[in-house]
Scaffold this motif. Structure first.
Motif, mmCIF file in Angstrom:
data_model
loop_
_atom_site.group_PDB
_atom_site.id
_atom_site.type_symbol
_atom_site.label_atom_id
_atom_site.label_comp_id
_atom_site.label_asym_id
_atom_site.label_seq_id
_atom_site.Cartn_x
_atom_site.Cartn_y
_atom_site.Cartn_z
ATOM 1 N N ARG A 12 0.829 -1.210 0.000
ATOM 2 C CA ARG A 12 0.000 0.000 0.000
ATOM 3 C C ARG A 12 0.859 1.254 0.000
ATOM 4 O O ARG A 12 0.526 2.249 -0.651
ATOM 5 C CB ARG A 12 -0.942 -0.005 1.201
ATOM 6 C CG ARG A 12 -1.956 -1.146 1.068
ATOM 7 C CD ARG A 12 -3.139 -0.979 1.940
ATOM 8 N NE ARG A 12 -3.898 0.164 1.459
ATOM 9 C CZ ARG A 12 -4.615 0.940 2.254
ATOM 10 N NH1 ARG A 12 -4.694 0.697 3.525
ATOM 11 N NH2 ARG A 12 -5.276 1.956 1.775
ATOM 12 N N ARG A 13 1.959 1.242 0.722
ATOM 13 C CA ARG A 13 2.877 2.388 0.722
ATOM 14 C C ARG A 13 3.399 2.660 -0.683
ATOM 15 O O ARG A 13 3.685 3.799 -1.034
ATOM 16 C CB ARG A 13 4.058 2.124 1.652
ATOM 17 C CG ARG A 13 3.761 2.336 3.092
ATOM 18 C CD ARG A 13 5.044 2.250 3.933
ATOM 19 N NE ARG A 13 4.684 2.188 5.327
ATOM 20 C CZ ARG A 13 4.960 1.175 6.130
ATOM 21 N NH1 ARG A 13 5.654 0.150 5.698
ATOM 22 N NH2 ARG A 13 4.576 1.198 7.391
ATOM 23 N N TRP A 33 -8.551 -1.876 -0.751
ATOM 24 C CA TRP A 33 -7.767 -0.668 -0.581
ATOM 25 C C TRP A 33 -7.272 -0.214 -1.945
ATOM 26 O O TRP A 33 -7.090 -1.018 -2.855
ATOM 27 C CB TRP A 33 -6.594 -0.907 0.373
ATOM 28 C CG TRP A 33 -5.722 -2.043 -0.034
ATOM 29 C CD1 TRP A 33 -4.612 -1.994 -0.829
ATOM 30 C CD2 TRP A 33 -5.893 -3.418 0.305
ATOM 31 N NE1 TRP A 33 -4.083 -3.247 -1.005
ATOM 32 C CE2 TRP A 33 -4.851 -4.143 -0.311
ATOM 33 C CE3 TRP A 33 -6.832 -4.127 1.067
ATOM 34 C CZ2 TRP A 33 -4.726 -5.519 -0.185
ATOM 35 C CZ3 TRP A 33 -6.691 -5.500 1.185
ATOM 36 C CH2 TRP A 33 -5.648 -6.175 0.574
ATOM 37 N N ALA A 34 -7.092 1.093 -2.058
ATOM 38 C CA ALA A 34 -6.642 1.655 -3.335
ATOM 39 C C ALA A 34 -6.191 3.093 -3.137
ATOM 40 O O ALA A 34 -6.379 3.674 -2.065
ATOM 41 C CB ALA A 34 -7.769 1.591 -4.364
ATOM 42 N N THR A 35 -5.653 3.643 -4.190
ATOM 43 C CA THR A 35 -5.163 5.013 -4.142
ATOM 44 C C THR A 35 -6.280 6.047 -4.300
ATOM 45 O O THR A 35 -6.085 7.211 -3.990
ATOM 46 C CB THR A 35 -4.100 5.240 -5.232
ATOM 47 O OG1 THR A 35 -4.662 4.876 -6.493
ATOM 48 C CG2 THR A 35 -2.860 4.401 -4.963
ATOM 49 N N LEU A 41 -13.698 1.230 -4.535
ATOM 50 C CA LEU A 41 -15.021 0.657 -4.789
ATOM 51 C C LEU A 41 -14.931 -0.514 -5.761
ATOM 52 O O LEU A 41 -15.542 -1.560 -5.543
ATOM 53 C CB LEU A 41 -15.965 1.729 -5.336
ATOM 54 C CG LEU A 41 -16.386 2.809 -4.345
ATOM 55 C CD1 LEU A 41 -16.992 4.005 -5.077
ATOM 56 C CD2 LEU A 41 -17.343 2.257 -3.307
ATOM 57 N N THR A 42 -14.156 -0.359 -6.824
ATOM 58 C CA THR A 42 -14.049 -1.451 -7.805
ATOM 59 C C THR A 42 -13.286 -2.634 -7.223
ATOM 60 O O THR A 42 -13.600 -3.785 -7.538
ATOM 61 C CB THR A 42 -13.418 -0.981 -9.126
ATOM 62 O OG1 THR A 42 -12.084 -0.534 -8.903
ATOM 63 C CG2 THR A 42 -14.242 0.129 -9.761
ATOM 64 N N GLU A 43 -12.311 -2.376 -6.371
ATOM 65 C CA GLU A 43 -11.595 -3.471 -5.703
ATOM 66 C C GLU A 43 -12.550 -4.255 -4.797
ATOM 67 O O GLU A 43 -12.474 -5.477 -4.718
ATOM 68 C CB GLU A 43 -10.411 -2.950 -4.898
ATOM 69 C CG GLU A 43 -9.246 -2.497 -5.735
ATOM 70 C CD GLU A 43 -8.479 -3.622 -6.410
ATOM 71 O OE1 GLU A 43 -8.581 -4.796 -5.979
ATOM 72 O OE2 GLU A 43 -7.753 -3.328 -7.379
ATOM 73 N N TYR A 141 -2.859 5.674 3.343
ATOM 74 C CA TYR A 141 -2.288 5.236 2.065
ATOM 75 C C TYR A 141 -3.194 5.504 0.876
ATOM 76 O O TYR A 141 -2.878 5.103 -0.235
ATOM 77 C CB TYR A 141 -1.982 3.742 2.120
ATOM 78 C CG TYR A 141 -1.112 3.361 3.287
ATOM 79 C CD1 TYR A 141 0.206 3.797 3.378
ATOM 80 C CD2 TYR A 141 -1.628 2.588 4.315
ATOM 81 C CE1 TYR A 141 0.995 3.462 4.461
ATOM 82 C CE2 TYR A 141 -0.836 2.241 5.403
ATOM 83 C CZ TYR A 141 0.472 2.682 5.464
ATOM 84 O OH TYR A 141 1.249 2.341 6.537
ATOM 85 N N GLY A 142 -4.333 6.099 1.076
ATOM 86 C CA GLY A 142 -5.297 6.334 -0.001
ATOM 87 C C GLY A 142 -6.701 6.138 0.536
ATOM 88 O O GLY A 142 -7.177 6.914 1.346
ATOM 89 N N TRP A 143 -7.365 5.059 0.101
ATOM 90 C CA TRP A 143 -8.713 4.723 0.547
ATOM 91 C C TRP A 143 -8.768 3.263 0.932
ATOM 92 O O TRP A 143 -8.056 2.425 0.356
ATOM 93 C CB TRP A 143 -9.718 4.978 -0.578
ATOM 94 C CG TRP A 143 -10.078 6.421 -0.717
ATOM 95 C CD1 TRP A 143 -9.303 7.405 -1.246
ATOM 96 C CD2 TRP A 143 -11.297 7.029 -0.319
ATOM 97 N NE1 TRP A 143 -9.968 8.603 -1.192
ATOM 98 C CE2 TRP A 143 -11.202 8.389 -0.631
ATOM 99 C CE3 TRP A 143 -12.475 6.553 0.262
ATOM 100 C CZ2 TRP A 143 -12.225 9.293 -0.380
ATOM 101 C CZ3 TRP A 143 -13.492 7.440 0.510
ATOM 102 C CH2 TRP A 143 -13.360 8.795 0.197
#
Length: 151
Positions: A12-13, A33-35, A41-43, A141-143
Motif C-alpha cells: 500500500r505504501r 484498498w486503493a489510491t 469501490l471497484t476493488e 495510504y489512499g482509501w
C-alpha cells in the motif's frame, strides 16, 4: 488499515491496489484498498467476485454501463455491490473487470461481464450487503473499505 500484514502495508505504501476476504462467521467480510475512492469501490466489487468464481483468464462477453446516483461513500459501496449481486442472481452474469469514474451526479461504472457458465464457481453466491460494520474512507495510504456480504 488495521489488521494489515507487513506485506500488505508495504504494498500500500508503494501505491498498490488490492482486496481480500477475511474469515467471518457464516458470511464473507471483504476488505479493499486503493489510491482513490473509485478504485477502492471497484476493488471491493472484485473481492466479492473472487469469493464466488475464478474469473482469471475469462474474456468478457459484454460491457455494461451503470450510473450510480451520488450519495454517501457507503451508499455507493452498497449500490455497486448490489448491482453485482443482481447480475449474478437474476441475469446469470459475473464481472471479470470493473472500472469506475466520478461524474457530476454520481459514479459512472463499467462492468466487463461474462456468463456464469464461462467461469469456475468456487463459492456461494452473495445474497445481500450488510450495513452493519460497513466502512469506507480515506486512510494514510489512499482509501480503504470493509463490508460484510451475506452468502
Amino acid at each position: 488499515m488495521v489488521g494489515d500484514t507487513g506485506d500488505d502495508r508495504e504494498a500500500r505504501r508503494q501505491g498498490e491496489n488490492g482486496h481480500r476476504a477475511v474469515p467471518h462467521t457464516a458470511d464473507v467480510r471483504l476488505e479493499a484498498w486503493a489510491t482513490s475512492r473509485e478504485r477502492c469501490l471497484t476493488e471491493a466489487a472484485m473481492a466479492m467476485v473472487d469469493c464466488v468464481a475464478d474469473v482469471s483468464g475469462v474474456r468478457p462477453a459484454a460491457v455494461e454501463h451503470v450510473r450510480l446516483a451520488e450519495g454517501s461513500d457507503e451508499d455507493l459501496l452498497a449500490a455497486l455491490l448490489d448491482e453485482v449481486i443482481y447480475r449474478l442472481e437474476v441475469q446469470g452474469r459475473i464481472p471479470v473487470d470493473v472500472a469506475a469514474a466520478e461524474v457530476d451526479d454520481g459514479l459512472d461504472v463499467h462492468l466487463a461481464m461474462a456468463p456464469l457458465a464461462d467461469v469456475e464457481i468456487i463459492g456461494a453466491a452473495p445474497k445481500g450487503v450488510s450495513w452493519h460494520g460497513m466502512r469506507i474512507g480515506p486512510d494514510p495510504y489512499g482509501w480503504s473499505c470493509a463490508v460484510t456480504v451475506d452468502a
